[in-house]
Design an enzyme around this catalytic site. Structure first.
Site, PDB file in Angstrom:
ATOM      1  CG  ASN A   1       1.294 -32.642  45.635  1.00 28.88           C
ATOM      2  OD1 ASN A   1       1.447 -33.825  45.339  1.00 28.88           O
ATOM      3  ND2 ASN A   1       0.901 -31.727  44.753  1.00 28.88           N
TER       4      ASN A   1
ATOM      5  CB  ILE B   1       8.067 -31.613  42.350  1.00 27.68           C
ATOM      6  CG1 ILE B   1       6.955 -32.042  41.376  1.00 27.68           C
ATOM      7  CG2 ILE B   1       8.224 -32.604  43.469  1.00 27.68           C
ATOM      8  CD1 ILE B   1       7.287 -33.290  40.579  1.00 27.68           C
TER       9      ILE B   1
ATOM     10  CE1 TYR C   1      10.226 -35.872  41.795  1.00 29.96           C
ATOM     11  CE2 TYR C   1      10.978 -38.149  41.576  1.00 29.96           C
ATOM     12  CZ  TYR C   1       9.982 -37.236  41.883  1.00 29.96           C
ATOM     13  OH  TYR C   1       8.753 -37.695  42.272  1.00 29.96           O
TER      14      TYR C   1
ATOM     15  CB  ILE D   1       0.646 -41.148  39.743  1.00 32.58           C
ATOM     16  CG1 ILE D   1       1.235 -41.750  41.038  1.00 32.58           C
ATOM     17  CG2 ILE D   1      -0.838 -40.848  39.913  1.00 32.58           C
ATOM     18  CD1 ILE D   1       0.685 -43.073  41.480  1.00 32.58           C
TER      19      ILE D   1
HETATM   20  N1  LIG Z   1       3.083 -38.519  38.836  1.00 33.39           N
HETATM   21  C1  LIG Z   1       3.926 -39.445  39.217  1.00 33.39           C
HETATM   22  O1  LIG Z   1       4.207 -40.414  38.512  1.00 33.39           O
HETATM   23  C2  LIG Z   1       4.590 -39.340  40.573  1.00 33.39           C
HETATM   24  C3  LIG Z   1       5.334 -40.427  41.017  1.00 33.39           C
HETATM   25  C4  LIG Z   1       5.949 -40.364  42.258  1.00 33.39           C
HETATM   26  C5  LIG Z   1       5.794 -39.234  43.033  1.00 33.39           C
HETATM   27  N2  LIG Z   1       5.065 -38.176  42.566  1.00 33.39           N
HETATM   28  C6  LIG Z   1       4.968 -36.987  43.409  1.00 33.39           C
HETATM   29  O2  LIG Z   1       3.644 -36.533  43.471  1.00 33.39           O
HETATM   30  C7  LIG Z   1       3.636 -35.126  43.634  1.00 33.39           C
HETATM   31  C8  LIG Z   1       2.736 -34.492  42.599  1.00 33.39           C
HETATM   32  O3  LIG Z   1       3.179 -34.864  41.312  1.00 33.39           O
HETATM   33  P1  LIG Z   1       2.280 -34.655  40.008  1.00 33.39           P
HETATM   34  O4  LIG Z   1       2.613 -35.733  39.069  1.00 33.39           O
HETATM   35  O5  LIG Z   1       0.873 -34.429  40.405  1.00 33.39           O
HETATM   36  O6  LIG Z   1       2.944 -33.296  39.447  1.00 33.39           O
HETATM   37  P2  LIG Z   1       2.297 -32.097  38.620  1.00 33.39           P
HETATM   38  O7  LIG Z   1       0.992 -32.444  38.028  1.00 33.39           O
HETATM   39  O8  LIG Z   1       3.392 -31.625  37.709  1.00 33.39           O
HETATM   40  O9  LIG Z   1       2.046 -31.003  39.738  1.00 33.39           O
HETATM   41  C9  LIG Z   1       3.095 -30.255  40.258  1.00 33.39           C
HETATM   42  C10 LIG Z   1       2.484 -29.074  40.976  1.00 33.39           C
HETATM   43  O10 LIG Z   1       3.538 -28.272  41.522  1.00 33.39           O
HETATM   44  C11 LIG Z   1       3.361 -26.928  41.067  1.00 33.39           C
HETATM   45  N3  LIG Z   1       4.680 -26.297  40.924  1.00 33.39           N
HETATM   46  C12 LIG Z   1       5.615 -26.509  39.964  1.00 33.39           C
HETATM   47  N4  LIG Z   1       6.667 -25.711  40.163  1.00 33.39           N
HETATM   48  C13 LIG Z   1       6.396 -24.962  41.261  1.00 33.39           C
HETATM   49  C14 LIG Z   1       7.082 -23.922  41.937  1.00 33.39           C
HETATM   50  N5  LIG Z   1       8.280 -23.492  41.528  1.00 33.39           N
HETATM   51  N6  LIG Z   1       6.490 -23.364  43.016  1.00 33.39           N
HETATM   52  C15 LIG Z   1       5.269 -23.770  43.433  1.00 33.39           C
HETATM   53  N7  LIG Z   1       4.572 -24.754  42.828  1.00 33.39           N
HETATM   54  C16 LIG Z   1       5.123 -25.328  41.749  1.00 33.39           C
HETATM   55  C17 LIG Z   1       2.615 -27.046  39.753  1.00 33.39           C
HETATM   56  O11 LIG Z   1       1.849 -25.894  39.465  1.00 33.39           O
HETATM   57  P3  LIG Z   1       2.387 -24.576  38.712  1.00 33.39           P
HETATM   58  O12 LIG Z   1       3.121 -25.037  37.516  1.00 33.39           O
HETATM   59  O13 LIG Z   1       1.139 -23.842  38.457  1.00 33.39           O
HETATM   60  O14 LIG Z   1       3.272 -23.890  39.713  1.00 33.39           O
HETATM   61  C18 LIG Z   1       1.657 -28.186  40.054  1.00 33.39           C
HETATM   62  O15 LIG Z   1       0.536 -27.725  40.747  1.00 33.39           O
HETATM   63  C19 LIG Z   1       5.096 -34.668  43.550  1.00 33.39           C
HETATM   64  O16 LIG Z   1       5.626 -34.512  44.849  1.00 33.39           O
HETATM   65  C20 LIG Z   1       5.764 -35.826  42.861  1.00 33.39           C
HETATM   66  O17 LIG Z   1       7.127 -35.929  43.165  1.00 33.39           O
HETATM   67  C21 LIG Z   1       4.459 -38.210  41.360  1.00 33.39           C
END
Ligand SMILES: NC(=O)c1ccc[n+]([C@@H]2O[C@H](COP(=O)([O-])OP(=O)(O)OC[C@H]3O[C@@H](n4cnc5c(N)ncnc54)[C@H](OP(=O)(O)O)[C@@H]3O)[C@@H](O)[C@H]2O)c1
Ligand SMILES: *[C@@H]1O[C@H](CO)[C@@H](O)[C@H](O)[C@H]1NC(C)=O
Length: 293
Positions: free
Chosen positions: A119, A121, A183, A218
């Site tokens: 999950n 990114i 992305y 989301i």
């Molecule tokens: N939110 C949306 O609108 C949306 C839409 C389509 C798809 N998605 C997908 O849903 C998934 C989750 O998205 P989200 O919105 O929940 O994102 P988020 O809240 O930013 O979470 C990203 C996670 O990845 C971790 N991360 C960031 N850089 C990292 C690294 N270098 N190594 C290891 N971990 C790392 C972050 O934690 P740390 O910073 O602590 O490492 C955090 O736990 C992603 O795959 C995203 O592409 C989201």
């Protein structure tokens, strides 16, 4: 155009909604009880919510991300919610040795694996492509190569358990959206890797399911802050999104679409009316709010 779009969405939607909702009924939270899962990117957002759902359903959970303080809090909340066990491993997924180590450590503490939930990114920008190819390379490591590395490392355990790989992608991994060149590159690549692998699993009689999740906008903090007011769509709930992913993964579906209306329905147009789809997508963007590089 707007009227035509609405009519199309309505008619396709009615037919598909029937199919979609009847398909979800087979899910039982007990399916996750005692199951062993790794969730990456679980310190915030959708990953954090998936950890909480798994905890409520009584799974054993290993979570990972970079920020230790956040992971520690998520783990203690998981234990409060009823997780069979919960642990974290902190580190960055731009390092393939770390990606592999997460799987090995999980193997040590869980003695096997049922769900590999990919999950996380890396940080990127929401803007016109700035010409930085090095950033694409870096993002491919975090968003794609670490996924492949963890899959390879976890496969023996998943074969043993008849387990599942759940891959979180996006509409940006299925169709062309503006402002997300690096992305989108990584998310399309995930589809290639995992869809091809799924075919090979069939021939090899590998009983490991692969669920690719195609998400729309989301309401996670990071998405809200990066997108801000530059697109018109209303974001969907991260809790509901996380639950839809867990259900689809447990039911071994090949793909999960969430929200259905903003993902599956537009995708019906992709191969038949791509220019029309492109023009519909463009209507959602307030490009005048984007400050160019
Ligand atoms: N939110 C949306 O609108 C949306 C839409 C389509 C798809 N998605 C997908 O849903 C998934 C989750 O998205 P989200 O919105 O929940 O994102 P988020 O809240 O930013 O979470 C990203 C996670 O990845 C971790 N991360 C960031 N850089 C990292 C690294 N270098 N190594 C290891 N971990 C790392 C972050 O934690 P740390 O910073 O602590 O490492 C955090 O736990 C992603 O795959 C995203 O592409 C989201
Ligand atoms: C594959 O694994 C699933 C889930 O573990 C199990 O229900 C199913 O019976 C297995 N199928 C085969 C052919 O072994």
């Amino acid at each position: 155009m707007a009227l035509l779009w609405k009519l199309l969405v309505a008619s396709a939607g009615i037919a598909l909604a029937v199919y979609f909702y009847t398909g979800q009924d087979d899910f039982k939270p007990e399916m996750l009880k005692g199951k062993r899962a790794i969730v990456t990117g679980a310190s915030s957002g959708i990953g954090e919510q998936m950890a909480y759902h798994l905890a409520r359903m009584g799974s054993h959970i290993v979570i990972t991300a970079r920020t230790e303080e956040k992971l520690r809090k998520v783990v203690s909340k998981c234990l409060e919610l009823g997780a069979a066990s919960a642990r974290y491993i902190a580190g960055s997924m731009d390092n393939m040795e770390f990606a592999e180590r997460v799987v090995k450590e999980a193997e040590k503490v869980l003695g096997g694996l049922d769900f590999l939930i990919l999950n996380h990114i890396g940080l990127t920008y929401f803007n016109y492509f700035d010409g930085d190819v090095g950033h694409i390379r870096k993002l491919l490591e975090i968003n794609l190569l670490s996924y492949a590395t963890m899959t390879v490392a976890a496969l023996p355990m998943l074969k043993e358990s008849g387990g599942s790989i759940i891959v979180i992608s996006s509409v940006a991994g299925k169709m062309g959206l503006p402002l997300t060149v690096p992305y989108s590159t990584t998310k399309f690549a995930l589809d290639g890797f995992f869809s091809s692998l799924r075919q090979e699993f069939y021939f090899q009689k590998t009983n490991v399911s692969i669920t690719l999740c195609v998400l729309s906008y989301i309401d996670t903090d990071s998405a809200l802050s990066i997108v801000a007011d530059s697109i018109d769509t209303r974001p969907a709930s991260k809790e509901e999104c996380a639950l839809a992913i867990i259900k689809g993964g447990a039911l071994r579906q090949r793909e999960v679409y969430f929200q259905y209306w903003f993902t599956k329905i537009p995708l019906l147009l992709r191969d038949w009316a791509p220019d029309f789809l492109d023009s519909m997508i463009r209507k959602d963007y307030n490009m005048e709010k984007i400050v160019k590089h």
